[in-house]
Design an enzyme around this catalytic site. Sequence first.
Site, PDB file in Angstrom:
ATOM      1  CG  ASP A   1      -0.346   0.032   2.595  1.00 58.60           C
ATOM      2  OD1 ASP A   1       0.842  -0.764   2.582  1.00 58.60           O
ATOM      3  OD2 ASP A   1      -0.686   0.741   3.543  1.00 58.60           O
TER       4      ASP A   1
ATOM      5  CD  GLU B   1       4.345   1.140   6.997  1.00 62.75           C
ATOM      6  OE1 GLU B   1       4.981   1.311   8.010  1.00 62.75           O
ATOM      7  OE2 GLU B   1       3.860   1.873   5.979  1.00 62.75           O
ATOM      8  CD  GLU B   2       3.018   4.409   4.022  1.00 63.12           C
ATOM      9  OE1 GLU B   2       2.677   4.889   5.136  1.00 63.12           O
ATOM     10  OE2 GLU B   2       4.199   4.152   3.403  1.00 63.12           O
TER      11      GLU B   2
ATOM     12  CG  HIS C   1       4.770   9.512   3.180  1.00 65.38           C
ATOM     13  ND1 HIS C   1       4.119   9.430   4.376  1.00 65.38           N
ATOM     14  CD2 HIS C   1       5.086   8.274   2.662  1.00 65.38           C
ATOM     15  CE1 HIS C   1       4.355   8.328   4.657  1.00 65.38           C
ATOM     16  NE2 HIS C   1       4.839   7.282   3.712  1.00 65.38           N
TER      17      HIS C   1
END
Length: 376
Positions: A69, A134-135, A349
């Site tokens: 993800d 995870e995100e 990000h």
Amino acid sequence: MSSATFDLTCDLISRNSVTPEDKGCQQLMADRLSAVGFNNEHMRIEDVENLWATRGDSGPLLVFAGHTDVVPTGDLNQWTHPPFEPTVVDGHLFGRGAADMKGSLAAMVVATERFVEAYPNHKGRIGYLITSDEEGDAYHGTVAVIEKLMARGEKIDWALVGEPSSTDKVGDTIKNGRRGSMLGYLTVKGKQGHVAYPHLAKNPVHLAAPAIAALSTEIWDEGNDFFPATSFQVSNIKSGTGATNVIPGDAEIMFSFRFSTESSAESLQQRTRALLDKHGFEYELRFEVKGEPFLTAQGALVQAAVQAVEDTVGYKPELSTAGGTSDGRFIAPTGAQVLELGPRNATIHQIDECVSVDDLDKLTDMYYRIMENLLA
């Protein structure tokens, strides 16, 4: 520009797997792993896709851990190139997840394919623990898979997480631990009233201010050789009705601890409550422990990884515990040695996230050499 790792990275980036979506990334990896003798187990937990894959029957287990993800793209108009259309410019591959962490996943798979071809009867076992959570909230991903594995007696000896650990050059930094993370949700109780009649009200912001000042200046610990001192930071404050002439009835304050191994979540909770109690106001407080600190100071995995980096790029990596949290925090409590090694983190990000194409192949070589050092 083309290489096996580059091609697989592009294929993964092209899949719009915004957390907690996987969009077929894990199946793509599973198919490649199955072709070289892995047994794949797909674990869908709630709305999260997880993959547990293993090769070998006995001996120590080296697990590659990571996530398919990615974080949301933000404003698409700000991207120079569409985030899910991998694009190469000046030797860099652009796309959401290029550095965090689809490039690492591709390097892991390609390195494993090469290793199995060179050492079909390798020692020990190789595993993959891949999640699509995870995100996001991280409730139904690695932590949930680890619970299932522990319940059936599966033991991980070494875990290599593909988080983007590097700073200036690929492999210059290996994360051999992470600070603990804990959130606090504090509600200070006051009494609503008119600002012109403060003696008839009780302002929760005024009540909370000295306590927050005390929390922010408290020395929680001094850290140690591996970790900086524990830090306390307020992240959100919410109070008031929006009117200019109303004293609010309560104040909601969110804060965060990032803590070293010199402190525990329990000790920080106790000290926080004791400090608040000294200020004599009514409050409600709850904590959410996102992860305990962990450290792999030495051992076979550290030795194998450091040597692999040196053999690949000619310089020795720094061992560091800086940065936020990772899924390594869920694996370390099982007793496994845990390291994070991945590409540069300069653009993660961010708009126009990218990874060096050359670094993808270097990272593949590093992962290959780690397997060689441990299992050949």
